[in-house]
Write an enzyme that holds these catalytic residues in place. Structure first.
Site, PDB file in Angstrom:
ATOM      1  N   SER A 139     -47.758 -61.733  64.139  1.00  0.00           N
ATOM      2  CA  SER A 139     -47.710 -61.374  62.722  1.00  0.00           C
ATOM      3  C   SER A 139     -46.266 -61.220  62.290  1.00  0.00           C
ATOM      4  CB  SER A 139     -48.463 -60.058  62.469  1.00  0.00           C
ATOM      5  OG  SER A 139     -48.394 -59.679  61.110  1.00  0.00           O
ATOM      6  N   CYS A 140     -45.890 -61.871  61.184  1.00  0.00           N
ATOM      7  CA  CYS A 140     -44.558 -61.699  60.592  1.00  0.00           C
ATOM      8  C   CYS A 140     -44.737 -61.195  59.161  1.00  0.00           C
ATOM      9  CB  CYS A 140     -43.770 -63.009  60.614  1.00  0.00           C
ATOM     10  SG  CYS A 140     -44.432 -64.311  59.550  1.00  0.00           S
TER      11      CYS A 140
END
Length: 590
Positions: A139-140
């Site tokens: 996840s960014c």
């Protein structure tokens, strides 16, 4: 060396071609052959042939979206975000070339662990204990580029090691390929590669390794092996309290800080601000400045949606997700309640920021200090922590924090609303300079966050100044590259059209490729132009109700006041930037 590359960004326009041109120019300077295929909204261009791919020594994927990589099977590859290919082109090419010899050695060996690789603990366990199973979450902050690139890197590394892996991606469109309880139960180790907060509660009793998406992208094998080498104490048989402590220790090793927490809150807040601002703008377009008083009309309904709901809610969302970034889910309730109290008590966004950090750090402190029997530990995150934190934060807001912050915000609001002449120009110069200084970096974001926060207090002039100043750098460079061609090389001149589009869209990062080549001359020119645009906008008392969209948002009736003066500010800032480029940047020898 022969290089092939593929570039692609979500819009398929600006960054796609900027990255392609940067790679071509830098590879040429370094003495390497390169062919670049671009994939965008208008379809692929300069498509790589099978012969070109077969002859290549290495492949570079500079993409922010998923692309089909099956054509490049068997080739050593490097995957980077588009922005990295634009800003650090030489380093990207050097990293890609360094991969070529290694790939030539290990690729033909059809065994899970290449013969040339050192014998590791992970490899030993594979041969003696069967196939290892890994689960991962990536996840960014945007949930687009690094999220999927990290997932793909982990999948490739696991395949090379002979392991099974399932990766869940968490992004702006929701979670994909979700991990089931059965997946987690069967896993030998868990990898969380993220720059955002990820709930680790489902992984209690499992080996857990937390790292960044960048680490996973560049060192997928190392990440997986490190996860499998986590201490046995982190594996089953551990009580809930101990495993929570282990997860906290892993999180504390990750890079954190107030800036990250603030930006997490802002990222969740922005969609609400944008939706509310557009609703208010449409209300003004249909019913004028007093649209909210026309009961029963569409204008009044839109005003209620924007000003009555969205703008009343966004301080609570900002506060809640600052606290969430610090203390996970137990911080959301006290953060949101504190933010709503800040809004209701007149403390506004300053009070919301204060309540968010107070709620987050208080909840985290209580979670660490409150010790319960193992059988009652599960009550902490859902009952004890939210209740205690909410009551303490609420009382602190009512009796301690809100009154002085309200006074500060009221004084600041009155000062901003009363600004005329020199004072307004000075604030415009400061905000404008900050927007141009690092073109999307922390200084730029600080000015932007300040302006967005003031929207809740119905102070719209700083937002207009920030928007104008953020558009000016790419626009000024596009104009300068058209008027003063001898100051720019062929690649920069070809990038002027994308820079124009980015500038009009309020994407200041469009100036980065130009600034990176000659920062000591270009950045001062950008600051002068943005300071000019900000000063004129503030002096003209221009108000902007929407925190994004650039010139396209200004087209919406009611979104901006004094539109002509606003356009003058943008044109003047653009002209000053172009003129400063002429004087500061030396002509390029033919």
């Amino acid at each position: 060396m022969k290089i092939v590359a593929l570039t692609s960004c979500p819009t398929g326009i600006a960054h796609t071609f900027l990255a392609a041109e940067a790679l071509k120019k830098t590879a040429q300077v370094m003495g390497h052959s390169i062919h670049v295929e671009t994939q965008g909204a208008s379809g692929p261009r300069d498509v790589l042939s099978d012969e070109t791919i077969a002859a290549a020594d290495v492949v570079i994927f500079a993409t922010d979206i998923r692309v089909d990589t099956s054509r490049f099977a068997g080739k050593p590859t490097l995957e980077v975000p588009v922005s990295e290919a634009i800003r650090e082109t030489r380093r990207v090419i050097e990293q890609a070339l360094a991969k070529a010899p290694v790939a030539e050695v290990v690729a033909p060996i059809p065994v899970p662990v290449p013969a040339s690789a050192p014998v590791t603990a992970a490899a030993t366990t594979t041969t003696t204990g069967g196939i290892k199973r890994i689960v991962a979450i990536t996840s960014c902050p945007t949930g687009i580029a690094h999220t999927f690139m990290a997932a793909e890197a982990l999948q490739k590394a696991a395949k090379a090691l002979g392991y099974e892996i399932k990766v869940e991606t968490q992004g702006s469109v929701g979670a994909k390929n979700k991990l089931t309880p059965e997946d987690i139960a069967a896993a030998d180790a868990v990898v969380v590669a993220a720059e955002t907060k990820v709930d680790t509660a489902p992984f209690v009793g499992k080996r857990l390794f937390m790292t960044s998406t960048k680490h996973a992208m560049h060192s997928g094998r190392e990440v997986i092996e490190t996860a499998l080498k986590q201490p046995e104490a982190a594996v089953g048989g551990m009580d809930l309290a101990s495993s929570v402590e282990a997860a906290k220790a892993a999180r504390s090793a990750a890079r954190t800080g107030p800036y990250k927490h603030l930006m997490t809150g802002v990222s969740y807040m922005l969609p609400i601000v944008i939706a509310g601002g557009l609703a208010i703008a449409l209300a003004f377009a249909f019913g004028g400045i007093f649209a909210g008083d026309q009961k029963g009309t569409l204008a009044a309904a839109l005003s209620q949606i924007g000003g009555g709901a969205a703008f009343h809610l966004f301080v609570a969302v900002l506060s809640g997700f600052i606290a969430f970034s610090i203390a996970d889910r137990p911080g959301i309730a006290p953060g949101m309640v504190g933010g709503l109290l800040a809004q209701n008590l007149g403390a506004g966004f300053l009070g919301g920021i204060a309540s968010g950090f107070l709620a987050g750090y208080l909840t985290k402190f209580l979670a660490e200090k409150i010790k319960l029997p193992t059988t009652l530990e599960g009550l902490k995150p859902v009952l004890i922590l939210p209740f205690l934190s909410t009551v303490i934060v609420g009382l602190a807001m009512i009796y301690v924090i809100a009154p002085p912050v309200q006074g500060i915000l009221t004084a600041m609001t009155d000062w901003l609303n009363g600004m005329r002449g020199t004072n307004a120009a000075l604030l415009g110069i400061i905000l404008g300079s900050m927007m141009a200084f690092d073109m999307g970096g922390p200084v730029n974001k600080a000015a932007y966050t300040f302006a967005v926060g003031l929207l809740a207090s119905k102070v719209y002039t700083p937002m207009a100044a920030v928007m104008a100043a953020g558009m000016t750098p790419p626009l000024g460079l596009a104009l300068a590259s058209f008027l003063f061609k001898n100051r720019f090389d062929a690649d920069e001149r070809s990038a002027s059209a994308p820079a124009l589009v980015l500038g009009l869209s309020f994407i200041t990062e469009g100036a980065i490729p130009f600034a990176a080549k000659d920062p000591l001359r270009v950045i001062p020119a950008l600051i002068l132009g943005s300071a000019t645009a900000g000063a004129i906008s503030m002096m003209s008392n221009v108000q902007f109700l929407v925190p994004h969209g650039g010139i396209f948002a200004a087209i919406i009736p009611g979104a901006v006041t004094h539109l002509l003066a606003y356009l003058v500010a943008i044109v003047a800032g653009t002209g000053v930037t172009a003129g400063a480029i002429f004087f500061l940047k030396k002509p390029i020898a033919a």
